[in-house]
Design an enzyme around this catalytic site. Structure first.
Site, mmCIF file in Angstrom:
data_model
loop_
_atom_site.group_PDB
_atom_site.id
_atom_site.type_symbol
_atom_site.label_atom_id
_atom_site.label_comp_id
_atom_site.label_asym_id
_atom_site.label_seq_id
_atom_site.Cartn_x
_atom_site.Cartn_y
_atom_site.Cartn_z
ATOM 1 N N HIS A 179 67.058 3.896 22.393
ATOM 2 C CA HIS A 179 67.739 5.194 22.265
ATOM 3 C C HIS A 179 67.682 6.016 23.543
ATOM 4 C CE1 HIS A 179 68.574 5.203 17.884
ATOM 5 N NE2 HIS A 179 67.656 4.258 17.914
ATOM 6 N N ASP A 388 69.637 11.751 29.651
ATOM 7 C CA ASP A 388 69.623 11.672 28.183
ATOM 8 C C ASP A 388 70.277 10.354 27.788
ATOM 9 O OD1 ASP A 388 69.197 12.535 25.614
ATOM 10 O OD2 ASP A 388 70.156 14.481 25.902
#
Ligand code: GDG
Length: 760
Positions: A179, A388
């Protein structure tokens, strides 16, 4: 969309955190929803009534319920987690929490993978605990996993787990999703050697490894290449005899959940209340977990610059900043909280008036309805991470805009920027750039906002979280398992016995061997790979049996073959099928060929060889080869890729073929290959035993034309082969040939040989 065989399948989702966090205090045991993108994304996927995925498969979720639970409460937590949520908790001790979760996960991997290299700590005790917890997860899974299950492991906490499970269940299906970003090799290599190798090996235990973006997948493959020396072909690697696929699977959100929620009475009533408080002010929204990777300070500085440079917005715009507490207790996080609060105070003090506060700051998690109300009423969402993996907040904001107005200002460092290019994309490191993007966002006319958001909403609606999971699982299930019929097997004891039996009972045999990488290991330069005396004796012994035709099918030129194998009794196919020669015959050109192109292409190859230390050009009569075996592996691959592109362009109008081999690029006439030449050989006699062994794509042409009863072997870890078996290395080939030589009818040696054949 079809979804192969999932219905009856149990899917075990494994992530560090369960969707809820368990606390126990005066009120007894309490289950609260966990914060963060992984938990909220998976919760939407597995528990949402709208998710079609929960309808087609059975799910179990295994993970840590947060905190440390006393031993005497664990049974109660376990029972409730299972009966109410279908979850199996894995409990962590205080030591695990400190050294695994806060330590290796959040003080080593998290900062490093987000490019905060100076914050990363390399502590052997953390690493050991990371191994221990991964082993603990493995042990917990062993209690409940069935071999028919599909395992889907999530995130950076559990990177060793795929291989630990693979060792116990060689055939089970394992998918892994990361992730967070996978960093560039230069960053990843900062991990100590043993750790980085074990992490990559751990991940390669999975069948499918996916990331949010193609860049992350590419960086991972590059690290695997540089650190483990494994090359991939179109994203696929072979690990032992198992294909491992690597790719991008960008995570979506539960679009309908956010879109529908924005229309509910609850959300609208919250919205009304907030609107009354904020008056006519335009709202800029900022929502994140408190994390240095999210660029919260940069965001504040950009907002400050906007007010500085555009005084007309003072008094007319409010930044609503929600910071959700996270990873409390880690120094970097604690320090940041203080800095944020100081900066908020400074900006409010500098620009605020009695009737207007530029920033409304909240340090707490909001209830879902409040979050959606803020998404729905904010004119601008300001999302400025410094790094991110994806960023779900950006997607949720767009999904919540029912009238399609609103502007998303998004950092180019977020994975989401790849999917949302209609946003205003900024580099958060430049406060002026953030300021001018904010100004542009506040001034953008509504028609333009609607145009951009319509495109983004369509995309997010189609690629939602269910579609993401479907795509991931479909890809995982489509990978052929090693025991499936079309797949190649390693050459075991019974296959060896069958080969020997067949050889013994056959009357006419054809044995075709590639040379470099098959009968001898690769050498740094082609002329250093001469056959040793043992190999010559074995080949001589095979040739000495009158039942045998033994043929070397190689890219080598005629002169070398004549010189190295004189008197052995071999037949030859040279230059990948340009020439052939029977053991007692003369060289024959299989097809007369054009070679004019050689003098135009040779200088190009030379130029690329000059650029890469260790690369060189080999000129043969009917082909050219550009070798890069001893060059730096990554540079070699990069330059080879560039050269291939250049050649494909340059030769578009010439009838030549450009082929990538094992550390070599070959340019040759297209009508020629080993397969065509071997086919001709096959027609010479009625062979009832056929054996072919090779190590790269040029040998695939041979495997492809062989009859089904032939014994074919490919060396190494090819991603795809038409051969029936894999062999490890030339040593294993030699051992098989020794077995066959042992069966030769020595009395019948016909005097083909001009060398002596001693007993082997
Ligand atoms: C990791 C990766 C990747 C936030 N504040 C509140 C709240 N949230 C929810 C949001 C969103 C989630 O938390 C945050 O997700 P992000 O993606 O923004 O960030 P991470 O937690 O860092 O997640 C990230 C993600 O995994 C998925 O792969 O995108 O890159 O770092 O869903 O809605 N929810 C509520 N109140 C809040 O105040 N209810």
């Amino acid at each position: 969309m079809t979804f192969p065989s999932a219905k009856a399948q149990r899917i075990i989702v494994v992530s560090n955190r369960l969707p809820f966090t368990v606390t126990h205090g005066g009120d007894g045991i309490q289950f609260d929803p966990s914060a963060g993108g992984v938990a909220s994304g998976l919760r939407a996927l597995l528990f949402s009534a709208q998710s079609s995925l929960s309808a087609i498969s059975e799910y179990v979720w295994v993970g840590w319920p947060g905190g440390t639970i006393d031993a005497e409460l664990r049974e109660t937590v376990r029972a409730k987690a299972l009966s109410e949520f279908g979850c199996y908790p894995v409990f962590l001790s205080g030591d695990d929490f400190e050294k695994f979760y806060e330590g290796f996960c959040n003080k080593t991997i998290w900062p490093l993978f987000h490019y905060f290299t100076s914050s990363a700590q390399y502590d052997e005790a953390y690493w050991q605990q990371y191994q221990k917890v991964n082993e603990g997860f493995c042990a917990a899974l062993l209690e409940m996993v069935r071999p028919s299950d599909v395992l889907w492991i999530h995130d950076y906490h559990l990177m060793l787990l795929p291989d630990l499970l693979r060792k116990v269940f060689p055939k089970i299906r394992i998918g892994f999703f990361l992730h967070i970003p996978f960093p560039h090799f230069e960053i990843f290599r900062m991990l100590p050697g043993k750790w980085r190798r074990e992490i990559l090996q751990g991940l390669l235990g999975a069948d499918f490894i996916a990331f949010h973006t193609h860049d992350y997948a590419e960086y991972f493959l590059r690290s695997v290449h540089r650190i483990l020396g494994r090359e991939h072909r179109m994203g696929e690697l072979m690990v032992k005899d198992r294909p491992v696929r690597v790719g991008a699977a960008p995570m979506g959100i539960d679009f309908r959940k956010f879109h529908d929620a924005a229309a509910t009475a609850e959300v609208q009533s919250v919205q009304k209340k907030l609107q009354q408080m904020l008056g006519d002010s335009k709202i800029i929204l900022s929502v994140d977990r408190q994390d240095y990777s999210k660029g919260i300070l940069h965001r504040l500085q950009g907002f400050e610059a906007m007010l500085e440079l555009n005084p007309e917005w003072r008094g007319r715009v409010t930044l609503v900043m929600v910071v959700v507490p996270s990873r409390i207790g880690i120094a970097d996080y604690e320090g940041m909280k203080k800095q944020i609060e100081e900066l908020v105070g400074r900006i409010n003090g500098r620009f605020g008036t009695i009737g207007w506060n530029p920033i409304i700051y909240q340090y707490r998690a909001l209830p879902f309805d409040d979050l959606v109300a803020l998404y729905a009423m904010s004119h601008v969402a300001l999302v400025t991470p410094l790094r991110d993996g994806m960023n779900l907040v950006a997607k949720e904001y767009i999904a919540s805009r029912r009238d399609k107005s609103g502007v998303l200002v998004l950092s180019e460092m977020a994975g989401a920027a790849k999917e949302l290019p209609e946003a205003i994309i900024i580099n958060p490191n430049n406060r002026e750039e953030v300021a001018s993007a904010l100004n542009a966002a506040l001034e953008m006319d509504v028609a333009e906002q609607v145009r951009r958001n319509t495109i983004m909403q369509d995309r997010l609606r189609r690629y939602d979280v269910t579609r993401w999971a479907m795509n991931f699982l479909t890809e995982l299930l489509s990978i052929k398992r090693p025991d499936e019929p079309a797949t190649v097997k390693s050459f075991g004891f019974s296959a060896r016995a069958r080969l020997i039996r067949h050889y013994r009972h056959s009357a006419r045999r054809l044995l075709v061997f590639d040379y470099d990488g098959t009968l001898v290991p690769f050498a740094p330069a082609p002329d250093l790979a001469r056959p040793g005396s043992t190999l010559l004796r074995i080949l001589g012994a095979l040739c000495g049996d009158p039942k045998n035709d033994v043929v070397l099918a190689t890219g080598r030129d005629r002169a070398t073959l004549d010189q190295w194998f004189s008197g052995v009794g071999l037949g030859f196919i040279a230059e990948h099928g340009v020439w052939s020669k029977e053991w007692d015959g003369a060289w024959k050109l299989l097809k007369s060929l054009e070679v004019d192109w050689k003098k135009r292409i040779c200088p190009i190859l030379q130029m690329y060889a000059d650029r890469l230390a260790g690369a060189f050009v080999e000129e043969k009569e009917y082909s050219l080869a550009w070798h890069y075996r001893v060059a730096d592996p990554e540079q070699g691959t990069a330059v080879a890729r560039e050269l291939t592109d250049h050649l494909l362009d340059f030769t578009a109008n010439i009838d030549v073929q450009i082929l990538r081999g094992n550390k070599v690029i070959e340019i040759r006439n297209p009508a020629i290959n080993k397969g065509v030449a071997v086919q001709q050989w096959l027609s010479k006699a009625d062979f009832d035993f056929i054996l072919a062994i090779g190590d790269d794509w040029t040998d695939e042409d041979t495997f492809a034309i062989l009859p089904a009863r032939a014994h074919s072997f490919r060396l190494g870890e090819a991603a795809r082969t038409q051969a029936r078996y894999y062999l490890r290395d030339p040593g294993e080939v030699v051992r098989i040939l020794e077995d066959l030589v042992g069966i030769n009818d020595r009395a019948a040696l016909k005097g083909r040989l001009k060398i002596t054949v001693p007993d082997l």
